[in-house]
Motif scaffolding. Sequence first.
Motif, PDB file in Angstrom:
ATOM      1  N   ASN A 280      -8.152  -4.787   0.754  1.00  0.00           N
ATOM      2  CA  ASN A 280      -9.303  -4.316   1.979  1.00  0.00           C
ATOM      3  C   ASN A 280     -10.460  -3.771   1.380  1.00  0.00           C
ATOM      4  O   ASN A 280     -10.646  -2.461   1.789  1.00  0.00           O
ATOM      5  CB  ASN A 280      -8.563  -3.786   3.143  1.00  0.00           C
TER       6      ASN A 280
ATOM      7  N   ILE B  78      -1.581  -4.618  -9.720  1.00  0.00           N
ATOM      8  CA  ILE B  78      -0.963  -5.194  -8.713  1.00  0.00           C
ATOM      9  C   ILE B  78      -0.869  -6.601  -8.815  1.00  0.00           C
ATOM     10  O   ILE B  78       0.280  -7.415  -8.604  1.00  0.00           O
ATOM     11  CB  ILE B  78      -1.095  -4.618  -7.258  1.00  0.00           C
TER      12      ILE B  78
ATOM     13  N   GLY C 204      -5.087 -11.724  -4.123  1.00  0.00           N
ATOM     14  CA  GLY C 204      -4.183 -11.170  -3.308  1.00  0.00           C
ATOM     15  C   GLY C 204      -3.365 -11.763  -2.123  1.00  0.00           C
ATOM     16  O   GLY C 204      -2.156 -11.640  -1.832  1.00  0.00           O
TER      17      GLY C 204
ATOM     18  N   PHE D 270      -0.460 -10.206  -0.901  1.00  0.00           N
ATOM     19  CA  PHE D 270      -1.026  -8.744  -0.810  1.00  0.00           C
ATOM     20  C   PHE D 270      -2.493  -8.736  -0.312  1.00  0.00           C
ATOM     21  O   PHE D 270      -3.262  -9.393  -0.432  1.00  0.00           O
ATOM     22  CB  PHE D 270      -1.170  -8.167  -2.139  1.00  0.00           C
ATOM     23  N   THR D 271      -2.793  -7.629   0.478  1.00  0.00           N
ATOM     24  CA  THR D 271      -4.069  -7.596   1.137  1.00  0.00           C
ATOM     25  C   THR D 271      -5.053  -6.559   0.310  1.00  0.00           C
ATOM     26  O   THR D 271      -4.793  -5.278   0.169  1.00  0.00           O
ATOM     27  CB  THR D 271      -4.026  -6.870   2.679  1.00  0.00           C
TER      28      THR D 271
ATOM     29  N   SER E  23      -5.078  -1.689   0.544  1.00  0.00           N
ATOM     30  CA  SER E  23      -4.975  -2.201   1.798  1.00  0.00           C
ATOM     31  C   SER E  23      -5.290  -0.949   3.051  1.00  0.00           C
ATOM     32  O   SER E  23      -5.894  -1.781   4.130  1.00  0.00           O
ATOM     33  CB  SER E  23      -3.687  -2.654   2.114  1.00  0.00           C
ATOM     34  N   ARG E  24      -5.163   0.081   3.021  1.00  0.00           N
ATOM     35  CA  ARG E  24      -5.259   0.970   3.981  1.00  0.00           C
ATOM     36  C   ARG E  24      -6.454   1.869   3.708  1.00  0.00           C
ATOM     37  O   ARG E  24      -6.698   2.926   4.653  1.00  0.00           O
ATOM     38  CB  ARG E  24      -3.749   1.818   4.334  1.00  0.00           C
TER      39      ARG E  24
ATOM     40  N   GLU F  88      -0.684  -0.409  -1.827  1.00  0.00           N
ATOM     41  CA  GLU F  88      -1.057  -0.701  -0.602  1.00  0.00           C
ATOM     42  C   GLU F  88      -1.921   0.346   0.074  1.00  0.00           C
ATOM     43  O   GLU F  88      -2.834   0.127   1.013  1.00  0.00           O
ATOM     44  CB  GLU F  88       0.143  -0.751   0.201  1.00  0.00           C
TER      45      GLU F  88
ATOM     46  N   LEU G 197       4.270   0.507  -5.431  1.00  0.00           N
ATOM     47  CA  LEU G 197       3.949  -0.593  -4.396  1.00  0.00           C
ATOM     48  C   LEU G 197       3.209  -0.068  -3.296  1.00  0.00           C
ATOM     49  O   LEU G 197       2.135  -0.185  -2.717  1.00  0.00           O
ATOM     50  CB  LEU G 197       5.015  -1.485  -4.121  1.00  0.00           C
ATOM     51  N   ALA G 198       4.047   1.166  -2.802  1.00  0.00           N
ATOM     52  CA  ALA G 198       3.219   1.958  -1.395  1.00  0.00           C
ATOM     53  C   ALA G 198       1.862   2.374  -1.826  1.00  0.00           C
ATOM     54  O   ALA G 198       1.117   2.238  -0.901  1.00  0.00           O
ATOM     55  CB  ALA G 198       4.486   2.884  -1.020  1.00  0.00           C
TER      56      ALA G 198
END
Length: 236
Positions: free
Chosen positions: A97, A24, A89, A94-95, A136-137, A132, A128-129
Motif C-alpha cells: 500500500n 517479503i 505482491g 500480499f498487499t 500494508s497498513r 504487513e 510477517l506481521a
Amino acid sequence: MEKLEQPLELRVDIVSDVVCPWCIVGYLQLRRALKRLDGEFLPRISWHPFELNPQMPDEGQDLREHIAQKYGSNDAESEAVRDRLTALGADLGFTFNYFEGMRMVNTFRAHQLLHWAGVLGRQTELQLALFEAFFSRAQDVNDADVLAAVAATVGLPADEARDVIGSARYASAVREEQRYWLDRDVHAVPTFFFQGQYMVPGAQAEETFVRVLQKVRARSSSGTVTADRQDNARFD
C-alpha cells in the motif's frame, strides 16, 4: 512396494529487513516452492537481522526522497518499481500500500523484538506481521507502541514487548548477529541460506527456489550437504 523417502529436515536462514519489500516477496516465493514440494521437507525457518539504513534517525525520511538519495532513482523509475512490487505482491497474496508521504524508518528496535520472538518460537509470525504493518497498513515499525501492538496480534505479550524495546535487552545480541552475517558476505537482502551452507541471494522466483530445494535434497541424499559447515556455496 517402493519405500518412500523421508522428509528432509531443512534449515532455512533468511537475512532480511522489515522495510525491505523484496524480502517479503522472496519469502512468499520460497513458501510457494515448499508447498509445491509438499512432503519432501520439514523446514525450520530462522530470520536474521540486517539494517538497510542503520543511520536512519528516529523520525525517518520521506520514502521518495530516501530512494532518490540512496539509489539515484527519479520519480518515474521509483513509481515503476512500486507498480511492479504491487503487482507481485497481489499475485502472492500480499498487499503493498504505497502512498504519498510514506516514510522509511529505523528498524533496530524491530530486529530486537524479532530476536525475542525467536526465543519464544514466534519469529516467523511476527516477521510477517511487521511486513504487513509497514507495507500494508502504513504503520511506523520504529514506534514502541506500534511494535508492541503488532507483537500482541501474534500472541506475544504487549507489556513484555515494550520492556524488550525499552530495556534494549537484546541489542547486543542483534549487533553480534549482524556482524556475523556481514562476515559471511551478506551485504544485501534478502539472502537465503539452506542447511547452513548454500547461499541464494535475492528475491528469486518460485521456480528458482524449487530447483534449489531439489538440489539440496539430491546432495543430501548423496551425503554432500553438511548442515554445520560454515563455507558458502552459491545457488544462483
